[in-house]
Design an enzyme around this catalytic site. Structure first.
Site, short mmCIF file in Angstrom:
data_model
loop_
_atom_site.label_atom_id
_atom_site.label_comp_id
_atom_site.label_asym_id
_atom_site.label_seq_id
_atom_site.Cartn_x
_atom_site.Cartn_y
_atom_site.Cartn_z
N LYS A 35 3.02 -4.53 -14.30
CA LYS A 35 3.78 -5.63 -13.73
C LYS A 35 2.86 -6.54 -12.90
O LYS A 35 1.73 -6.14 -12.56
CB LYS A 35 4.91 -5.08 -12.85
CG LYS A 35 4.44 -4.25 -11.67
CD LYS A 35 5.61 -3.52 -11.01
CE LYS A 35 5.12 -2.64 -9.87
NZ LYS A 35 6.20 -1.78 -9.34
N TYR A 258 -10.72 -23.47 12.26
CA TYR A 258 -9.47 -24.01 12.78
C TYR A 258 -8.98 -23.19 13.96
O TYR A 258 -9.04 -21.96 13.93
CB TYR A 258 -8.38 -23.97 11.70
CG TYR A 258 -8.56 -24.97 10.59
CD1 TYR A 258 -8.58 -26.35 10.86
CD2 TYR A 258 -8.69 -24.55 9.28
CE1 TYR A 258 -8.73 -27.27 9.82
CE2 TYR A 258 -8.83 -25.46 8.24
CZ TYR A 258 -8.85 -26.82 8.52
OH TYR A 258 -9.00 -27.71 7.51
C1 LIG Z 1 5.68 -0.44 -9.46
C2 LIG Z 1 6.39 0.74 -9.94
C3 LIG Z 1 5.68 1.93 -10.23
C4 LIG Z 1 4.20 2.10 -9.93
O1 LIG Z 1 4.04 2.36 -8.54
P1 LIG Z 1 2.60 2.61 -7.90
O2 LIG Z 1 2.87 2.96 -6.48
O3 LIG Z 1 1.85 1.32 -8.03
O4 LIG Z 1 1.99 3.70 -8.68
C5 LIG Z 1 6.38 2.98 -10.79
N1 LIG Z 1 7.71 2.88 -11.02
C6 LIG Z 1 8.42 1.77 -10.72
C7 LIG Z 1 9.88 1.74 -11.00
C8 LIG Z 1 7.79 0.67 -10.17
O5 LIG Z 1 8.50 -0.43 -9.87
#
Ligand SMILES: *Cc1c(COP(=O)(O)O)cnc(C)c1O
Length: 362
Positions: A35, A258
């Protein structure tokens, strides 16, 4: 050559981290979580590096389509399920596996029915194990399972599995209630189980089940607050690199950047790095956040600007214009920068901006 900032993505490091998952969960199949543009590493790099994974998991339907167009033939899990009924139609056409987390989703399956066996959807029913974000409680979960596995909607689906996502897999005792709740809710139900995120893969082998869902560990960052990625056997897959594009010599009492947030206590040199918050570097990183210049530790001096940040070169006497700078990567764990900035490695890697050129190392 243009602006010296670039992100280097290491395919061997991504592969190494996937192998690490396989070592930790040898009996499970792997949904490699991609993702958010593979946590900022690029979908096409993920496809290349994770060709050993059994499936890819994400939540963006446009990205799922791109995975299919790029030739990924194995399963793709949509972690947040359908957002609207039409998503079911896309899932059927593209052979996507759907997480179903609300009873209404079953109606959507009937609204866009399977045209032939090839369009039967694999689904994972999502249990709410205490995060109270997505998922059904036990009665709704069991009703949904009954309707899909042998019930009136059986013709709409292929495999019917069960999943949950932990709120606290990264802390000691964090699944003491959630895991038994999932086991109890699924008691006697058929179908594959998918539970473990990175933290659970590492710390809770009992939860591995049929499919694990590693995300952040694949990219070489830690899911834990106080255990570093190297100690977990992970390799950083992203290096954010730039150069010094100017050096200012300051007298005691002169300020940098800044808001004049940093003032030299004694005569010193301040290096100007071509990297700012428009590149994804966190603007809220405070004075003192580590930065590596010419292989040595230096420190953020002054407020991060849109396109530049400044570093105290007191500990890098041989630094000059053109010296290499690493914002994070093999010389400086992204988690260390994240901790200094009050966030997590996840957020920094995902925030890498589209304007940063990406170099892929094979
Ligand atoms: C993002 C996600 C993961 C992976 O989680 P990590 O902590 O990055 O390993 C697994 N399951 C779901 C449903 C997620 O949304």
């Amino acid at each position: 050559m243009g602006r010296p900032l670039r992100a280097c993505i290491s395919i061997p490091a991504l592969r190494h981290n996937l192998r690490r998952v396989r070592e930790l969960a040898p009996a499970a199949r792997v949904w490699a979580v991609v993702k958010a543009n593979a946590y900022g590493h690029g979908l096409s790099n993920a496809i290349e590096a994770f060709d050993d994974a059994h499936g890819l998991a994400l939540l963006e339907f446009d990205a799922a389509q791109r995975l299919r167009e790029a030739g990924w033939r194995r399963p793709i899990l949509m972690l947040e399920g359908p957002f609207e009924p039409a998503d079911v139609a896309q899932a059927r056409q593209q052979g996507l596996t759907l997480a179903l987390h609300r009873p209404e989703h079953l109606d959507w399956l009937a609204e866009h029915p399977a045209r032939g066996d090839a369009q039967r959807l694999d689904v994972l029913l999502k249990f709410n194990s205490g995060m109270n974000r997505l998922g059904m409680r036990a009665p709704a979960l069991r009703d949904a399972h009954a309707a899909l596995a042998g019930g009136p909607l059986a013709a709409q689906v292929g495999s019917v599995g069960l999943m949950t996502h932990f709120a606290n897999a990264d802390v000691l005792g964090g699944i003491d209630e959630a895991w038994p709740a999932f086991v109890a809710a699924c008691q006697g139900l058929s179908g594959p189980r998918s539970v473990s995120n990175s933290a659970a893969i590492i710390d809770h082998p009992a939860t591995h089940g049929d499919w694990v869902r590693p995300g952040v560990m694949l990219y070489g960052a830690t899911p834990f607050a106080s255990r570093d990625a190297a100690g977990l056997g992970l390799r950083p897959a992203m290096r954010l690199e730039s150069e010094l594009i100017a050096i200012q010599t300051l007298s005691a009492g002169e300020s940098v950047g800044y808001g004049s947030l940093f003032t030299a206590a004694a005569p010193m040199r301040a290096g100007v790095v071509a990297c700012g918050y428009a590149d994804g570097y966190p603007r809220h990183a405070p004075v003192g956040t580590p930065v590596v210049v010419a292989g040595r530790r230096a420190w953020l001096a002054g407020r991060v600007a849109m396109d530049m940040l400044m570093v105290d070169l007191s500990d890098v006497p041989d630094a000059r214009v053109g010296s290499p700078v690493q914002l994070w990567g093999d010389q400086l764990p992204i988690d260390e920068v994240a901790q200094a900035a009050g966030t997590v490695g996840y957020e920094l890697m995902c925030a890498l901006a589209p304007r940063v050129p990406v170099i892929v190392e094979r």
